[in-house]
Design a protein around this motif. Structure first.
Motif, PDB file in Angstrom:
ATOM      1  N   THR A 411      57.694  35.573  39.650  1.00 12.14           N
ATOM      2  CA  THR A 411      58.568  35.918  40.792  1.00 12.14           C
ATOM      3  C   THR A 411      59.858  36.536  40.252  1.00 12.14           C
ATOM      4  N   GLY A 412      60.543  37.334  41.148  1.00  9.65           N
ATOM      5  CA  GLY A 412      61.839  37.897  40.795  1.00  9.65           C
ATOM      6  C   GLY A 412      61.791  39.126  39.942  1.00  9.65           C
ATOM      7  N   GLY A 413      60.624  39.664  39.684  1.00 13.42           N
ATOM      8  CA  GLY A 413      60.533  40.871  38.878  1.00 13.42           C
ATOM      9  C   GLY A 413      60.337  42.104  39.732  1.00 13.42           C
ATOM     10  N   PRO A 414      60.053  43.237  39.126  1.00 10.77           N
ATOM     11  CA  PRO A 414      59.773  44.470  39.876  1.00 10.77           C
ATOM     12  C   PRO A 414      58.547  44.277  40.775  1.00 10.77           C
ATOM     13  N   PRO A 415      58.450  45.047  41.860  1.00  5.51           N
ATOM     14  CA  PRO A 415      57.267  44.962  42.723  1.00  5.51           C
ATOM     15  C   PRO A 415      55.993  45.235  41.914  1.00  5.51           C
ATOM     16  N   VAL A 416      54.939  44.531  42.281  1.00  6.62           N
ATOM     17  CA  VAL A 416      53.681  44.602  41.529  1.00  6.62           C
ATOM     18  C   VAL A 416      52.624  45.287  42.386  1.00  6.62           C
ATOM     19  N   SER A 417      51.791  46.065  41.743  1.00  7.85           N
ATOM     20  CA  SER A 417      50.631  46.670  42.404  1.00  7.85           C
ATOM     21  C   SER A 417      49.453  46.589  41.447  1.00  7.85           C
ATOM     22  N   PRO A 418      48.240  46.558  41.980  1.00  6.01           N
ATOM     23  CA  PRO A 418      47.075  46.480  41.090  1.00  6.01           C
ATOM     24  C   PRO A 418      47.007  47.696  40.164  1.00  6.01           C
ATOM     25  N   PRO A 419      46.570  47.511  38.920  1.00  5.20           N
ATOM     26  CA  PRO A 419      46.463  48.648  37.997  1.00  5.20           C
ATOM     27  C   PRO A 419      45.356  49.595  38.432  1.00  5.20           C
ATOM     28  N   GLU A 420      45.545  50.858  38.107  1.00  7.51           N
ATOM     29  CA  GLU A 420      44.538  51.859  38.458  1.00  7.51           C
ATOM     30  C   GLU A 420      43.259  51.677  37.646  1.00  7.51           C
ATOM     31  N   ARG A 421      43.405  51.227  36.436  1.00  9.03           N
ATOM     32  CA  ARG A 421      42.214  50.951  35.618  1.00  9.03           C
ATOM     33  C   ARG A 421      42.471  49.683  34.797  1.00  9.03           C
ATOM     34  N   GLU A 422      41.388  49.044  34.435  1.00  7.16           N
ATOM     35  CA  GLU A 422      41.493  47.793  33.680  1.00  7.16           C
ATOM     36  C   GLU A 422      41.653  48.106  32.195  1.00  7.16           C
ATOM     37  N   GLY A 423      42.749  47.628  31.604  1.00  9.61           N
ATOM     38  CA  GLY A 423      42.975  47.818  30.179  1.00  9.61           C
ATOM     39  C   GLY A 423      42.422  46.660  29.359  1.00  9.61           C
ATOM     40  N   PHE A 424      42.622  46.779  28.048  1.00  6.98           N
ATOM     41  CA  PHE A 424      42.128  45.719  27.159  1.00  6.98           C
ATOM     42  C   PHE A 424      42.761  44.371  27.471  1.00  6.98           C
ATOM     43  N   GLY A 425      44.065  44.364  27.747  1.00  5.82           N
ATOM     44  CA  GLY A 425      44.742  43.107  28.037  1.00  5.82           C
ATOM     45  C   GLY A 425      44.141  42.412  29.234  1.00  5.82           C
ATOM     46  N   SER A 426      43.862  43.157  30.292  1.00  6.79           N
ATOM     47  CA  SER A 426      43.253  42.566  31.491  1.00  6.79           C
ATOM     48  C   SER A 426      41.854  42.051  31.180  1.00  6.79           C
ATOM     49  N   ARG A 427      41.093  42.815  30.395  1.00  3.72           N
ATOM     50  CA  ARG A 427      39.751  42.340  30.036  1.00  3.72           C
ATOM     51  C   ARG A 427      39.829  41.086  29.174  1.00  3.72           C
ATOM     52  N   LEU A 428      40.778  41.042  28.246  1.00  9.41           N
ATOM     53  CA  LEU A 428      40.931  39.852  27.404  1.00  9.41           C
ATOM     54  C   LEU A 428      41.244  38.638  28.261  1.00  9.41           C
ATOM     55  N   ILE A 429      42.198  38.812  29.224  1.00 15.38           N
ATOM     56  CA  ILE A 429      42.566  37.701  30.102  1.00 15.38           C
ATOM     57  C   ILE A 429      41.360  37.238  30.906  1.00 15.38           C
ATOM     58  N   ARG A 430      40.606  38.185  31.412  1.00 16.31           N
ATOM     59  CA  ARG A 430      39.514  37.853  32.316  1.00 16.31           C
ATOM     60  C   ARG A 430      38.316  37.242  31.596  1.00 16.31           C
ATOM     61  N   THR A 431      38.047  37.651  30.349  1.00 13.04           N
ATOM     62  CA  THR A 431      36.805  37.248  29.673  1.00 13.04           C
ATOM     63  C   THR A 431      36.979  36.184  28.593  1.00 13.04           C
ATOM     64  N   ALA A 432      38.188  36.012  28.082  1.00 12.45           N
ATOM     65  CA  ALA A 432      38.365  35.132  26.913  1.00 12.45           C
ATOM     66  C   ALA A 432      37.941  33.697  27.184  1.00 12.45           C
ATOM     67  N   LEU A 433      38.176  33.212  28.411  1.00 10.79           N
ATOM     68  CA  LEU A 433      37.824  31.826  28.730  1.00 10.79           C
ATOM     69  C   LEU A 433      36.393  31.698  29.235  1.00 10.79           C
ATOM     70  N   GLY A 434      35.793  32.833  29.610  1.00 14.77           N
ATOM     71  CA  GLY A 434      34.459  32.781  30.195  1.00 14.77           C
ATOM     72  C   GLY A 434      33.403  32.267  29.251  1.00 14.77           C
ATOM     73  N   SER A 435      33.542  32.557  27.948  1.00 16.29           N
ATOM     74  CA  SER A 435      32.529  32.113  26.989  1.00 16.29           C
ATOM     75  C   SER A 435      32.502  30.606  26.821  1.00 16.29           C
ATOM     76  N   PHE A 436      33.524  29.921  27.322  1.00 12.84           N
ATOM     77  CA  PHE A 436      33.577  28.457  27.229  1.00 12.84           C
ATOM     78  C   PHE A 436      33.251  27.788  28.567  1.00 12.84           C
ATOM     79  N   GLY A 437      32.857  28.599  29.546  1.00 12.15           N
ATOM     80  CA  GLY A 437      32.595  28.044  30.863  1.00 12.15           C
ATOM     81  C   GLY A 437      33.822  28.017  31.748  1.00 12.15           C
ATOM     82  N   GLY A 438      34.912  28.670  31.301  1.00 14.46           N
ATOM     83  CA  GLY A 438      36.127  28.735  32.094  1.00 14.46           C
ATOM     84  C   GLY A 438      36.231  30.073  32.812  1.00 14.46           C
TER      85      GLY A 438
END
Length: 459
Positions: A411-438
């Motif tokens: 909260t309190g930062g610049p307005p946020v909008s969804p990214p136009e394309r998924e970068g490596f950071g977003s993929r890392l966030i989304r997939t890193a926990l998946g291999s453990f069942g998270g």
């Protein structure tokens, strides 16, 4: 009197021939004492007794203890035995020490018998048993050393008589195999005390030793059937040697038993750690390769951008490993994971709130969570709440039936909008926990990014 004694030396003593043979026997000191008021006198003594005092045959005849230079204490000790024998009119046998001038010391085994007649005379037959005493002392010493060695190494001792099919186990061996002190042990008893899945190992080693392999010696490690019961060992190392008769047939087996449970557990743990380390190294190499590839694609032709992005993510990975190294790669506590992930950032703008109690994560999951949190914090510092004054990141966590839930809200930062394309950071966030069942789900409301993460917890 001397002539009378010489003439009648054997008179009144039955079996003169037998006594003569005894007198002449090697290693036997024999003769007759006569008791005096405060001393004793040799009526006669054979050549061995005379030689003991450095005299020729007949050299003791007529001499007293005082004449031989014995001390008052030595004379009194001899008189006590002789008087008791004469008073009771029965033979006495005793072992007693001796010491002579010049430092010679030893032990005698003497039998003293009262002589017929009114004169207080006592016959004696004495053996020098110094060598036997020394052998006994040496045996006692060896026994004490063996006991000390067995205690120091926690070894049990056993012996097996093949002909009698009888096994002797000491107390420690019985405890190791869970066999009580009253049980008679034969080979079948021992076989039943070995874990059934491991008996073939014992059988092969024992059979080879009976056949003469390795000189009849063998070592075998196996589990016990009573593992954990009444203090018994889970794993035992048996070391033994077969003793063969002159005709080459095995007669008995002597061996030791040692509890190696802790060693086996440590060995298994080391093997597991090595396998886990190999797995981690492969995973880390794959992670580094993925980080490098994405940083290269994102940087384009700008080496400085590539280097900065690559180093930041490698440092995040390294901090996760540092955390686990401090914990000997066991588990990592959740608040320590937060600290490792957020270390490069201004944490005055980060609010942590979670349920009381310590939450610990397995090593590989902890490293992945460090990288996910670091990626979220990096994005917040570049584009989100941590990039503007007054911005704040709130991290809340709780324990749910399915595991750990972590809620990241900016909260309190610049307005946020969804990214136009998924970068490596977003993929890392989304997939890193998946291999453990998270899981990690990103949302982009205008007031600030939200990430809801879940992770399983071991019991």
């Amino acid at each position: 009197m001397a002539d009378e004694e010489g003439a009648d030396r054997w008179s009144g003593i039955g079996g003169a021939a037998l006594l003569k043979a005894m007198f002449d026997a090697a290693d036997v000191m024999a003769g007759v004492f006569e008791l005096l008021d405060d001393d004793y006198r040799y009526v006669t003594a054979n050549r061995n007794a005379a030689a003991f005092y450095g005299r020729g045959e007949g050299g003791l005849d007529g001499l007293t203890g005082r004449d031989l230079g014995l001390t008052r204490a030595q004379i009194d000790a001899r008189l006590t035995t002789l008087r008791a024998c004469w008073a009771a009119q029965e033979a006495r046998t005793a072992e007693y020490p001796f010491s002579l001038e010049g430092g010679r010391r030893g032990w005698f085994l003497g039998t003293f018998s009262p002589m017929p007649g009114e004169r207080p005379r006592v016959a004696f037959v004495v053996l020098d048993v110094t060598a036997r005493h020394q052998a006994q002392r040496d045996a006692d010493r060896q026994k004490a050393r063996l006991a000390l060695a067995l205690d120091a190494t926690e070894l049990g001792l056993w012996e097996y008589d093949l002909a009698a099919d009888l096994v002797e186990w000491d107390a420690r061996t019985r405890i190791l195999f869970g066999v009580d002190a009253e049980t008679t042990i034969d080979f079948a008893t021992y076989a039943a005390a070995v874990h059934p899945h491991d008996f073939h190992l014992v059988e092969a080693a024992y059979g080879g030793a009976l056949a003469g392999k390795e000189g009849g010696a063998y070592v075998v490690e196996h589990r016990t059937a009573a593992a954990g019961a009444r203090g018994s060992a889970a794993w035992v190392r048996g070391a033994a040697r077969v003793v063969f008769a002159e005709d080459g047939r095995p007669r008995r087996v002597i061996g030791t038993a040692q509890d190696i449970t802790a060693q086996v557990v440590a060995r298994e743990r080391q093997d597991l750690l090595l396998a886990e380390l190999n797995h981690r190294v492969k995973n880390n190499l794959a992670t580094v390769q993925a980080i490098a590839a994405h940083a290269f694609r994102s940087a384009g032709d700008d080496p400085a951008t590539f280097r900065r992005a690559f180093e930041e993510r490698l440092q995040s990975l390294a901090r996760g490993h540092d955390l686990l190294t401090r914990n000997v790669w066991e588990t990592a506590e959740l608040t320590e994971i937060f600290a490792a992930a957020l270390a490069p950032f201004d944490q005055t703008c980060v609010r942590l709130h979670g349920e009381a109690g310590r939450v610990r994560l397995r090593p590989d999951l902890a490293v992945s969570l460090v990288m996910v949190l670091h990626e979220l914090a990096t994005n917040a510092a570049k584009y989100g709440a941590l990039s503007a004054p007054g911005g704040e990141v709130a991290i809340d966590w709780s324990l749910q039936p399915q595991g750990l839930r972590i809620f990241w809200r900016e909260t309190g930062g610049p307005p946020v909008s969804p990214p136009e394309r998924e970068g490596f950071g977003s993929r890392l966030i989304r997939t890193a926990l998946g291999s453990f069942g998270g899981s990690a789900n990103l949302a982009f409301p205008a007031e600030g990014l939200i990430c809801e993460m879940t992770a399983p917890l071991d019991s």
